[in-house]
Design a protein around this motif. Structure first.
Motif, PDB file in Angstrom:
ATOM      1  N   LYS A 178       0.621  -0.887  -0.254  1.00  0.00           N
ATOM      2  CA  LYS A 178       0.395  -0.078   0.023  1.00  0.00           C
ATOM      3  C   LYS A 178       0.886   1.127   0.542  1.00  0.00           C
ATOM      4  O   LYS A 178       0.271   2.415  -0.878  1.00  0.00           O
ATOM      5  N   ASP A 179       2.098   1.528   0.758  1.00  0.00           N
ATOM      6  CA  ASP A 179       2.704   2.518   0.819  1.00  0.00           C
ATOM      7  C   ASP A 179       3.425   2.312  -0.294  1.00  0.00           C
ATOM      8  O   ASP A 179       3.421   3.852  -0.857  1.00  0.00           O
ATOM      9  N   LEU A 228      -7.165  17.202 -13.012  1.00  0.00           N
ATOM     10  CA  LEU A 228      -8.226  16.345 -13.638  1.00  0.00           C
ATOM     11  C   LEU A 228      -8.389  14.197 -14.181  1.00  0.00           C
ATOM     12  O   LEU A 228      -9.076  14.211 -14.282  1.00  0.00           O
ATOM     13  N   TYR A 229      -7.203  13.744 -14.418  1.00  0.00           N
ATOM     14  CA  TYR A 229      -7.271  12.894 -14.468  1.00  0.00           C
ATOM     15  C   TYR A 229      -6.505  11.732 -13.543  1.00  0.00           C
ATOM     16  O   TYR A 229      -6.804  10.522 -14.371  1.00  0.00           O
ATOM     17  N   LEU A 230      -5.444  12.316 -13.121  1.00  0.00           N
ATOM     18  CA  LEU A 230      -4.691  11.379 -12.055  1.00  0.00           C
ATOM     19  C   LEU A 230      -5.535  11.314 -10.553  1.00  0.00           C
ATOM     20  O   LEU A 230      -4.196  10.697  -9.816  1.00  0.00           O
ATOM     21  N   ASP A 231      -6.286  12.356 -10.310  1.00  0.00           N
ATOM     22  CA  ASP A 231      -7.229  11.905  -9.135  1.00  0.00           C
ATOM     23  C   ASP A 231      -7.700  10.550  -9.403  1.00  0.00           C
ATOM     24  O   ASP A 231      -9.164  10.915  -8.730  1.00  0.00           O
ATOM     25  N   PHE A 232      -7.160   9.907  -8.901  1.00  0.00           N
ATOM     26  CA  PHE A 232      -8.199   8.604  -8.127  1.00  0.00           C
ATOM     27  C   PHE A 232      -7.502   7.914  -6.919  1.00  0.00           C
ATOM     28  O   PHE A 232      -7.251   7.139  -6.775  1.00  0.00           O
ATOM     29  N   VAL A 233      -6.672   8.021  -5.972  1.00  0.00           N
ATOM     30  CA  VAL A 233      -5.914   7.933  -4.813  1.00  0.00           C
ATOM     31  C   VAL A 233      -6.483   8.974  -3.676  1.00  0.00           C
ATOM     32  O   VAL A 233      -5.923  10.051  -4.158  1.00  0.00           O
ATOM     33  N   PRO A 234      -7.302   8.363  -2.704  1.00  0.00           N
ATOM     34  CA  PRO A 234      -7.532   9.419  -1.677  1.00  0.00           C
ATOM     35  C   PRO A 234      -6.981  10.332  -0.937  1.00  0.00           C
ATOM     36  O   PRO A 234      -5.469  10.015  -1.278  1.00  0.00           O
ATOM     37  N   VAL A 235      -6.748  11.632  -0.402  1.00  0.00           N
ATOM     38  CA  VAL A 235      -5.607  12.072   0.403  1.00  0.00           C
ATOM     39  C   VAL A 235      -4.724  10.621   1.261  1.00  0.00           C
ATOM     40  O   VAL A 235      -5.372  10.639   2.252  1.00  0.00           O
ATOM     41  N   THR A 236      -3.467  11.443   1.244  1.00  0.00           N
ATOM     42  CA  THR A 236      -2.963   9.725   2.324  1.00  0.00           C
ATOM     43  C   THR A 236      -1.156  10.276   2.178  1.00  0.00           C
ATOM     44  O   THR A 236      -0.876  10.726   1.919  1.00  0.00           O
ATOM     45  N   TYR A 237      -1.450   9.289   3.641  1.00  0.00           N
ATOM     46  CA  TYR A 237      -0.018   9.439   4.229  1.00  0.00           C
ATOM     47  C   TYR A 237       0.481   8.041   4.483  1.00  0.00           C
ATOM     48  O   TYR A 237       0.196   7.495   4.714  1.00  0.00           O
ATOM     49  N   MET A 238       1.988   8.517   5.037  1.00  0.00           N
ATOM     50  CA  MET A 238       2.614   7.191   5.213  1.00  0.00           C
ATOM     51  C   MET A 238       3.041   7.418   6.715  1.00  0.00           C
ATOM     52  O   MET A 238       3.352   9.070   7.120  1.00  0.00           O
ATOM     53  N   ASP A 288       5.060  10.513   7.639  1.00  0.00           N
ATOM     54  CA  ASP A 288       3.956  12.142   7.756  1.00  0.00           C
ATOM     55  C   ASP A 288       3.395  12.465   8.477  1.00  0.00           C
ATOM     56  O   ASP A 288       2.337  13.259   8.220  1.00  0.00           O
ATOM     57  N   TYR A 289       3.776  11.777   9.413  1.00  0.00           N
ATOM     58  CA  TYR A 289       2.455  12.149  10.807  1.00  0.00           C
ATOM     59  C   TYR A 289       2.315  13.740  10.597  1.00  0.00           C
ATOM     60  O   TYR A 289       1.741  14.029  10.704  1.00  0.00           O
ATOM     61  N   ASN A 290       3.433  13.925  11.116  1.00  0.00           N
ATOM     62  CA  ASN A 290       3.270  16.073  11.485  1.00  0.00           C
ATOM     63  C   ASN A 290       2.252  16.351  10.039  1.00  0.00           C
ATOM     64  O   ASN A 290       1.215  17.407  10.071  1.00  0.00           O
ATOM     65  N   LEU A 291       2.414  16.119   8.653  1.00  0.00           N
ATOM     66  CA  LEU A 291       1.745  16.507   7.393  1.00  0.00           C
ATOM     67  C   LEU A 291      -0.179  15.869   7.806  1.00  0.00           C
ATOM     68  O   LEU A 291      -0.982  16.273   7.815  1.00  0.00           O
ATOM     69  N   PHE A 292       0.089  15.006   8.303  1.00  0.00           N
ATOM     70  CA  PHE A 292      -1.223  14.371   8.277  1.00  0.00           C
ATOM     71  C   PHE A 292      -2.239  14.680   8.931  1.00  0.00           C
ATOM     72  O   PHE A 292      -3.299  16.001   9.314  1.00  0.00           O
ATOM     73  N   VAL A 293      -1.418  15.069  10.221  1.00  0.00           N
ATOM     74  CA  VAL A 293      -1.984  16.841  11.025  1.00  0.00           C
ATOM     75  C   VAL A 293      -2.688  17.210  11.124  1.00  0.00           C
ATOM     76  O   VAL A 293      -3.456  17.929  11.096  1.00  0.00           O
ATOM     77  N   GLU A 294      -1.884  18.293  10.372  1.00  0.00           N
ATOM     78  CA  GLU A 294      -1.991  19.268   9.814  1.00  0.00           C
ATOM     79  C   GLU A 294      -3.160  19.174   8.977  1.00  0.00           C
ATOM     80  O   GLU A 294      -4.597  20.344   8.973  1.00  0.00           O
ATOM     81  N   GLU A 295      -3.334  18.271   8.287  1.00  0.00           N
ATOM     82  CA  GLU A 295      -4.433  17.752   7.197  1.00  0.00           C
ATOM     83  C   GLU A 295      -5.712  17.473   8.078  1.00  0.00           C
ATOM     84  O   GLU A 295      -6.772  18.236   7.475  1.00  0.00           O
ATOM     85  N   PHE A 296      -5.673  16.849   9.031  1.00  0.00           N
ATOM     86  CA  PHE A 296      -6.838  16.683   9.606  1.00  0.00           C
ATOM     87  C   PHE A 296      -7.623  17.360  10.352  1.00  0.00           C
ATOM     88  O   PHE A 296      -8.891  18.068  10.787  1.00  0.00           O
ATOM     89  N   GLU A 312       5.330  -0.586  13.422  1.00  0.00           N
ATOM     90  CA  GLU A 312       4.363  -0.854  11.880  1.00  0.00           C
ATOM     91  C   GLU A 312       4.648   0.241  10.954  1.00  0.00           C
ATOM     92  O   GLU A 312       3.498   0.866  12.001  1.00  0.00           O
ATOM     93  N   ALA A 313       5.012   0.004  10.242  1.00  0.00           N
ATOM     94  CA  ALA A 313       4.606   1.764   9.068  1.00  0.00           C
ATOM     95  C   ALA A 313       3.142   0.912   8.835  1.00  0.00           C
ATOM     96  O   ALA A 313       2.321   0.370   8.576  1.00  0.00           O
ATOM     97  N   TYR A 314       2.219   1.878   8.787  1.00  0.00           N
ATOM     98  CA  TYR A 314       1.140   1.583   8.721  1.00  0.00           C
ATOM     99  C   TYR A 314       0.635   2.995   7.108  1.00  0.00           C
ATOM    100  O   TYR A 314       1.409   4.552   7.093  1.00  0.00           O
ATOM    101  N   VAL A 315      -0.326   3.429   5.839  1.00  0.00           N
ATOM    102  CA  VAL A 315      -0.958   3.905   5.529  1.00  0.00           C
ATOM    103  C   VAL A 315      -2.393   4.520   6.457  1.00  0.00           C
ATOM    104  O   VAL A 315      -2.980   3.940   6.975  1.00  0.00           O
ATOM    105  N   ILE A 316      -2.032   5.464   5.590  1.00  0.00           N
ATOM    106  CA  ILE A 316      -3.337   7.185   6.930  1.00  0.00           C
ATOM    107  C   ILE A 316      -4.300   7.172   5.717  1.00  0.00           C
ATOM    108  O   ILE A 316      -4.193   7.952   5.351  1.00  0.00           O
ATOM    109  N   SER A 317      -5.569   6.943   4.929  1.00  0.00           N
ATOM    110  CA  SER A 317      -6.434   7.731   4.337  1.00  0.00           C
ATOM    111  C   SER A 317      -7.145   8.392   4.373  1.00  0.00           C
ATOM    112  O   SER A 317      -8.034   7.730   5.250  1.00  0.00           O
TER     113      SER A 317
END
Length: 393
Positions: free
Chosen positions: A73-74, A104-114, A118-126, A175-180
């Protein structure tokens, strides 16, 4: 023995062995000379650049050695993000964005962080949408293992924070996770979530040539979907994996909570119309090809059969796969790189052939026209001012 394909497998599945035996192929051990090896993802790790093992010209296997670049996944997210950036640098019309910066054409993955990286980036988005729901998945597991949903930062802090230093734990200790970002308004049938299990055969990457199997299926949840936060922990509502759903009270062991893709298509055509349904499947095929272009791999589908129909489908799937991978049941030859004739494809249909696409010339023509929008085959339509994808095969 001369002239007969010699096969090996470390996966004891009848759908495989019956297909080998009906062709009159000869079983050997992995320490003997072999031509065809259907191996597990663990075994393919021994066949890599790092180990220095090279296949002979008359040997083929059922995986590309770096299959995990798409199936983990990651790494899948990383490769697709990199692919989009590369297309942007090239000025490809495929990387066109709208006014808000959305592809327009390549937006087929939800907003996702590792996580944890990417914890700090995720918190900012959350914090931009604190009422949103996110789904966490361990990078290296399958069958729904270790997946959970969150809607509060405190839930992830409990998982991620070191109690003494209040700093994020290191990759080596967690353990590494993805969060979407969770899709909270999925298409439902009978009020239930479902996903698609589609089989794609990649016969070569240079040039890319891939085939879609017509007999895929849908997997349904046993409990009706609700976005209610009170059901975030109920995996019978959210995850379609058979490994999870088979433990539900309403699981049907005869049909396994599955529909064929053909039945799904008929249902959608009757409820949404043929045009919408064709566009949906067209875009699914588009996503598959772009995902394959982002890496150099193939997938590892389960060959376990949970129903009688499953067993028939997977036997025929392997049969059609072998007809393409080992034409006429002859000894493999790495120099053979032709498209097989249509009559041997069985239930496969050509999804993308790079050689044919390069002869098309549509994409090259559009590259010289800045500002114009590109559909999946260079076709351009406008729907209320928005570019929409059109048939591209």
């Amino acid at each position: 023995m001369a002239g007969k394909v010699k096969w090996v497998t470390d996966i004891e599945k009848s759908v495989l062995i019956n297909n080998f035996e009906k062709r009159g192929w000869v079983q050997v051990t992995e320490n003997e000379d072999w031509n065809f090896y259907w191996m597990s993802v663990q075994t393919i790790r021994n066949f890599s650049v790092e180990t220095g093992y090279r296949l002979s010209d008359d040997q083929i296997v059922n995986h590309f050695p770096n299959h995990y670049e798409l199936t983990r996944k990651d790494l899948m997210v990383k490769n697709i993000k990199r692919y989009r950036k590369e297309l942007e640098k090239e000025g490809s019309p495929l990387a066109e964005k709208d006014e808000s910066g959305k592809y327009l054409y390549l937006d087929f993955v939800p907003v996702t962080y590792m996580l944890p990286a990417d914890y700090n980036l995720f918190v900012e988005e959350f914090r931009k949408s604190p009422s949103s729901t996110w789904i966490m998945k361990p990078c290296g597991k399958a069958q729904g293992k270790g997946i959970f949903l969150i809607n509060k930062l405190s839930q992830i802090k409990k998982w991620s924070r070191d109690s003494k230093t209040s700093s994020f734990v290191t990759q080596s200790t967690k353990e590494a996770y993805v969060i979407s970002l969770y899709i909270n308004n999925p298409l439902l049938i009978g009020g239930r979530k479902f996903d698609l299990r589609l089989y794609v055969l990649v016969s070569t990457y240079r040039p890319l040539r891939c085939y879609m199997y017509k007999l895929g299926f849908c997997r349904f949840c046993t409990v009706k979907y609700t976005p209610s936060t009170s059901e975030l922990d109920n995996m019978f509502v959210h995850l379609t994996n058979v490994a999870i759903q088979k433990h539900g009270e309403d699981y049907n062991h005869i049909h396994g909570g599955k529909w064929t893709v053909n039945n799904l298509r008929l249902y959608l055509e009757s409820t949404r119309g043929k045009e919408v349904t064709s566009k949906l499947f067209d875009e699914i095929h588009w996503i598959i090809v772009q995902s394959l272009k982002a890496v150099a791999v193939n997938a590892s589908p389960s060959l376990t059969s949970s129903t009688a129909n499953d067993r028939i489908l997977k036997y025929n799937l392997i049969n059609d796969t072998l007809n393409i991978a080992v034409p006429n049941g002859e000894i493999p030859d790495c120099k053979w790189n032709k498209s097989p004739p249509k009559e041997v494809l069985g239930n496969y249909e050509i999804l993308y052939d790079e050689e044919l696409a390069q002869g098309d010339g549509a994409e090259r023509e559009l590259r010289s026209r800045p500002g114009q929008s590109l559909g999946p085959k260079g076709s351009r339509l406008r729907d209320a001012g928005r570019t929409v994808l059109t048939t591209w095969k």
